[in-house]
Design a protein around this motif. Structure first.
Motif, PDB file in Angstrom:
ATOM      1  N   SER A 521     -18.341 -32.227  19.349  1.00 44.09           N
ATOM      2  CA  SER A 521     -17.877 -31.217  20.295  1.00 44.09           C
ATOM      3  C   SER A 521     -19.087 -30.512  20.902  1.00 44.09           C
ATOM      4  O   SER A 521     -20.142 -30.394  20.274  1.00 44.09           O
ATOM      5  CB  SER A 521     -16.969 -30.191  19.609  1.00 44.09           C
ATOM      6  N   VAL A 522     -18.935 -30.071  22.140  1.00 44.61           N
ATOM      7  CA  VAL A 522     -19.965 -29.294  22.825  1.00 44.61           C
ATOM      8  C   VAL A 522     -19.330 -27.994  23.291  1.00 44.61           C
ATOM      9  O   VAL A 522     -18.318 -28.011  24.012  1.00 44.61           O
ATOM     10  CB  VAL A 522     -20.553 -30.074  24.024  1.00 44.61           C
ATOM     11  N   TYR A 526     -13.949 -30.852  22.802  1.00 46.89           N
ATOM     12  CA  TYR A 526     -14.160 -32.240  22.363  1.00 46.89           C
ATOM     13  C   TYR A 526     -15.033 -32.988  23.367  1.00 46.89           C
ATOM     14  O   TYR A 526     -14.811 -32.922  24.578  1.00 46.89           O
ATOM     15  CB  TYR A 526     -12.819 -32.960  22.208  1.00 46.89           C
ATOM     16  N   CYS A 527     -16.012 -33.703  22.859  1.00 44.38           N
ATOM     17  CA  CYS A 527     -16.921 -34.478  23.703  1.00 44.38           C
ATOM     18  C   CYS A 527     -16.679 -35.978  23.537  1.00 44.38           C
ATOM     19  O   CYS A 527     -16.399 -36.679  24.506  1.00 44.38           O
ATOM     20  CB  CYS A 527     -18.377 -34.132  23.366  1.00 44.38           C
ATOM     21  N   MET A 528     -16.771 -36.476  22.299  1.00 44.30           N
ATOM     22  CA  MET A 528     -16.595 -37.902  22.052  1.00 44.30           C
ATOM     23  C   MET A 528     -16.479 -38.155  20.560  1.00 44.30           C
ATOM     24  O   MET A 528     -16.744 -37.280  19.734  1.00 44.30           O
ATOM     25  CB  MET A 528     -17.794 -38.700  22.598  1.00 44.30           C
ATOM     26  N   LEU A 545     -24.416 -36.827  25.683  1.00 40.27           N
ATOM     27  CA  LEU A 545     -23.435 -35.797  25.324  1.00 40.27           C
ATOM     28  C   LEU A 545     -23.145 -34.878  26.511  1.00 40.27           C
ATOM     29  O   LEU A 545     -22.006 -34.486  26.731  1.00 40.27           O
ATOM     30  CB  LEU A 545     -23.926 -34.984  24.129  1.00 40.27           C
ATOM     31  N   PHE A 546     -24.179 -34.499  27.241  1.00 41.94           N
ATOM     32  CA  PHE A 546     -23.957 -33.762  28.494  1.00 41.94           C
ATOM     33  C   PHE A 546     -25.181 -33.921  29.384  1.00 41.94           C
ATOM     34  O   PHE A 546     -26.288 -34.194  28.932  1.00 41.94           O
ATOM     35  CB  PHE A 546     -23.633 -32.278  28.255  1.00 41.94           C
ATOM     36  N   HIS A 554     -26.369 -24.415  24.559  1.00 38.51           N
ATOM     37  CA  HIS A 554     -25.157 -25.144  24.177  1.00 38.51           C
ATOM     38  C   HIS A 554     -25.080 -25.220  22.648  1.00 38.51           C
ATOM     39  O   HIS A 554     -26.109 -25.247  21.967  1.00 38.51           O
ATOM     40  CB  HIS A 554     -25.152 -26.572  24.738  1.00 38.51           C
ATOM     41  N   VAL A 556     -23.700 -27.708  19.809  1.00 38.33           N
ATOM     42  CA  VAL A 556     -23.246 -29.076  19.548  1.00 38.33           C
ATOM     43  C   VAL A 556     -22.866 -29.171  18.073  1.00 38.33           C
ATOM     44  O   VAL A 556     -23.665 -28.839  17.192  1.00 38.33           O
ATOM     45  CB  VAL A 556     -24.349 -30.106  19.883  1.00 38.33           C
TER      46      VAL A 556
END
Length: 578
Positions: A521-522, A526-528, A545-546, A554, A556
Motif C-alpha cells: 500500500s502507498v 492499495y497499490c499492488m 510503486l509510484f 509517502h 509505503v
C-alpha cells in the motif's frame, strides 16, 4: 568358439529428433564439490529446441511437448551421449519434470549415469513410475563428478509408434574467413553515430593507459549459453579482441554486469553498484537489453534513463547500444533504436546480422544455421557469442579507420560534445523519468527514508547469483536485503516513510513452495500484490510503486497476508528518484 549372439527381438530403429546436438557443457563447481550444467526446457524452450536442433515442423508433435502428459505420449525413450576430454570421467544425466504444486520437488526425474566416451545411452520412459504432480518438462542437468570439465552433449528423443521425424541433416562447417561471414558481420552496424568518444578510448589504449570496457544487460551479457560462461561470453571475447587490436600492452580491463531475466528497469537501479562500484570510471559502456525489456512497464523510459545516466557521467564514457536476438528472430530494436538516433549513438544489431542469412538456402549466402548460433531459444552458444563480439569489434575497427582517414582534432572532439550536449537538452526520444535513480537497501541508505523493519528482520542468503567480470564464481545479487522468514507472524509488515517523486520495489521471485505473497500500500491505499510465483523462478523483480512529477513524502507499507504468514518474502531493495 562362438561369438556373442544377437538378441532374439532387437529393438527397431525408431524415428528420432535432437533437442541438443553437439552442445558444449561445462561443470560449474558446486558447494558439494561436483560440477553442474543446467539446460532449461520450460517456457517453450523444449519446443524451440525441437524446431532448431530437430527440424520439427509438425504442430501436433510440438504441442505434445508442452506438458508431461503429451511428452509421454510422443516420446518412447531418450538417447544421451556425452564426450569429455577425459573419457574415463562420468556424468549423471537428469531430465527433471516440474510439478504442478511443488515446482522443483513434485515431478519425475529421468536419470542415467554415462561415461564421457561419446557413446549413447538410453532412458526408456516405460521404466518409470510417474508422479501425480507431473506438469511440464522442466530442466536437464549434467552432473559432473569432477567440476570444471568441458564436454559436448547430444540428446535425442525417440518417438512412439505413429509419430515420425524428418531425416537428420548435416550442417556445414562455419567459415569465419569467408566473404559471406564478413558481410554478415558488416550488416550488424545499424548506426555509426558520433564516434569521437570511442576514438578517444582507442587512442587511450594505444598510449598504454588503462582502459575499462563495461557491459551491462541481461542473461546474454551474463554469458548464458557460453561454455564456459566466463571466457566464452561475448563480453569477455569483445574485451580480448579490443585488447589485441588496440592496446599497447595488457591495459584493457573488463567489467561485466549482466543479470539473467532482468530488464533495464532493474539495470538502471543496479548500474551504480554493479558497474561504477563506488570508484570505477569505465571508458566505454555497452548496453544490452533489447530482448529483456518486453516487461518494462515504461516501454522504454527506463532504457533511455539508463542511457542518459551513462552519457552524463563526468568523465564522458562512450556508449554503444547492442541489440541481441532470440531464436524466433525477435528483439525490441524498433522500440529502442529511436533512443540511439536521438543521441547519435553507435548501434549494433545482432538481428540485422544473423536473421536474414538464416533464411538463405545452403550455398547461397547462409553462413550458419540457428542450431549453430543458438544454445536455446533465448541465448547464443559459443559461436553466437563469438559473432556478437565480432560485430562489436567491427564497429570499433570502423571507428579507428574513420579516425585515421579524417583525424580526430581537438576541434572535432569539442564539436561532437557540443552536439551531444544539445541532444541531451532537447526532449527525450521516449522518456528520462529515472535518470537519477538510486539504490536503497540495508547498505545504501537514504536520508529521506525512515524504515520500520517490522518482521522483515532476517537476511536472505538464497539469492540469484551471476558470474561477474571474468570470474567463474557467481556473486549473489542484492545481499543487503530485508526478509520476512515466517517466524514473526505478529509483525507481518515492513513500513517506510520516504520523500521522493518515484519509487520502485525490487523483490525476490522464486519457484519454491515456502515463498508467499506480499500486499503493498502507498499512503494507505492499495497499490499492488507482489507474487514471487508469477515468474516462478529465482531472480530479481523490479516494479514501479509510484511515479510522480514532484517529490513529496509517502508512506509505503508491505504486509504479508494472513494465509502466507508462515511463508517467506524478500525485499531486495528499492530504486528511488528524489
Amino acid at each position: 568358439m562362438e561369438g556373442p549372439k544377437a538378441p532374439r527381438d532387437p529393438e527397431k530403429m525408431r524415428p528420432y529428433f535432437y533437442i541438443l546436438k553437439d552442445k558444449e557443457i561445462f561443470g560449474s563447481k558446486q558447494e558439494d564439490g561436483t560440477g553442474i550444467q543446467f539446460v532449461y526446457e520450460s517456457d517453450g524452450r523444449l519446443i524451440n529446441s525441437a524446431q532448431i536442433a530437430g527440424n520439427i515442423t509438425d504442430q501436433e508433435e510440438l504441442a505434445l511437448l508442452e506438458n508431461v502428459e503429451g511428452f509421454r505420449k510422443l516420446v518412447h525413450s531418450i538417447g544421451i551421449s556425452v564426450e569429455l576430454d577425459d573419457p574415463r570421467e562420468s556424468v549423471e544425466f537428469v531430465f527433471q519434470m516440474y510439478g504442478k504444486k511443488d515446482l522443483y520437488g513434485g515431478g519425475t526425474n529421468l536419470k542415467t549415469k554415462l561415461p564421457g566416451d561419446g557413446m549413447e545411452r538410453k532412458i526408456d520412459l516405460s521404466d518409470y513410475t510417474w508422479t501425480e504432480d507431473d506438469d511440464i518438462p522442466g530442466q536437464i542437468k549434467f552432473i559432473f563428478q569432477t567440476p570444471e570439465l568441458l564436454g559436448k552433449a547430444s540428446v535425442r528423443l525417440y518417438l512412439n509408434d505413429g509419430y515420425d521425424a524428418p531425416k537428420e541433416t548435416a550442417e556445414e562447417k562455419i567459415d569465419i574467413r569467408s566473404e559471406e561471414y564478413r558481410e554478415m558481420i558488416q550488416r550488424s552496424l545499424m548506426n555509426f553515430g558520433n564516434t569521437c568518444r570511442i576514438q578517444r578510448v582507442i587512442e587511450k589504449a594505444r598510449d598504454g593507459k588503462e582502459v575499462t570496457l563495461a557491459y551491462i544487460g541481461g542473461s546474454i551479457t551474463q554469458g548464458a549459453g557460453a561454455i564456459p560462461i566466463h571466457t566464452k561470453c561475448y563480453a569477455y571475447q569483445s574485451c580480448q579482441l579490443f585488447q589485441k587490436r588496440f592496446a599497447a600492452q595488457d591495459n584493457v580491463r573488463l567489467i561485466k554486469a549482466g543479470v539473467g531475466g532482468t530488464p533495464s528497469e532493474l539495470g538502471m537501479i543496479r548500474f551504480d553498484r554493479d558497474v561504477l562500484r563506488g570508484e570505477e570510471q569505465p571508458d566505454l559502456v555497452v548496453i544490452e537489453f533489447a530482448v529483456n525489456d518486453e516487461g518494462d512497464e515504461t516501454k522504454g523510459d527506463c532504457y533511455e534513463s539508463l542511457v542518459r545516466k551513462v552519457l552524463n557521467l563526468p568523465w564522458k564514457p562512450a556508449v554503444v547500444l547492442l541489440f541481441s536476438v532470440f531464436a524466433n528472430d525477435w528483439n525490441l530494436q524498433e522500440r529502442l533504436k529511436p533512443v540511439g538516433y536521438c543521441y547519435d549513438l553507435p548501434m549494433v544489431s545482432i538481428r540485422d546480422a544473423v536473421s536474414p542469412q538464416f533464411q538463405m538456402p545452403k550455398g547461397q549466402g547462409r553462413v550458419l544455421t540457428k542450431n549453430q548460433f543458438f544454445y536455446d531459444m533465448f541465448h547464443p552458444n559459443n559461436m553466437g557469442h563469438t559473432i556478437m563480439a565480432d560485430c562489436l569489434q567491427y564497429l570499433f575497427e570502423q571507428c579507428d579507420l574513420r579516425n585515421q582517414c579524417g583525424g580526430e582534432t581537438l576541434e572535432r572532439q569539442m564539436k561532437a560534445e557540443e552536439r551531444l550536449k544539445e541532444c541531451m537538452s532537447e526532449p527525450p526520444a521516449i522518456g528520462k523519468s529515472f535518470e537519477t535513480v538510486r539504490l536503497l537497501d540495508r547498505k545504501d541508505r537514504y536520508r529521506g527514508a525512515e524504515i520500520d523493519e517490522g518482521g522483515f528482520t532476517a537476511v536472505d542468503r538464497e539469492l540469484q547469483s551471476v558470474e561477474m567480470d571474468a570470474e567463474l564464481t557467481p556473486v549473489p545479487q542484492f545481499p543487503y536485503n530485508w526478509m520476512y522468514d515466517g517466524t514473526n507472524s505478529d509483525k507481518n509488515y515492513f513500513e517506510m516513510t520516504i520523500t521522493c517523486r518515484s519509487l520502485l520495489l525490487v523483490f525476490k521471485d522464486s519457484g519454491e513452495i515456502y515463498t508467499g505473497k506480499a500486499e503493498i500500500s502507498v499512503d494507505g491505499g492499495y497499490c499492488m500484490t507482489a507474487d514471487p510465483h508469477i515468474n516462478n523462478w529465482l531472480h530479481c523483480n523490479a516494479v514501479i510503486l509510484f511515479q510522480e512529477e514532484e517529490s513529496k513524502k509517502h508512506i509505503v507499507r508491505i504486509t504479508i497476508p494472513e494465509e502466507d504468514r508462515n511463508k517467506q518474502f524478500t525485499i531486495l531493495g528499492f530504486g528511488y528518484v528524489q
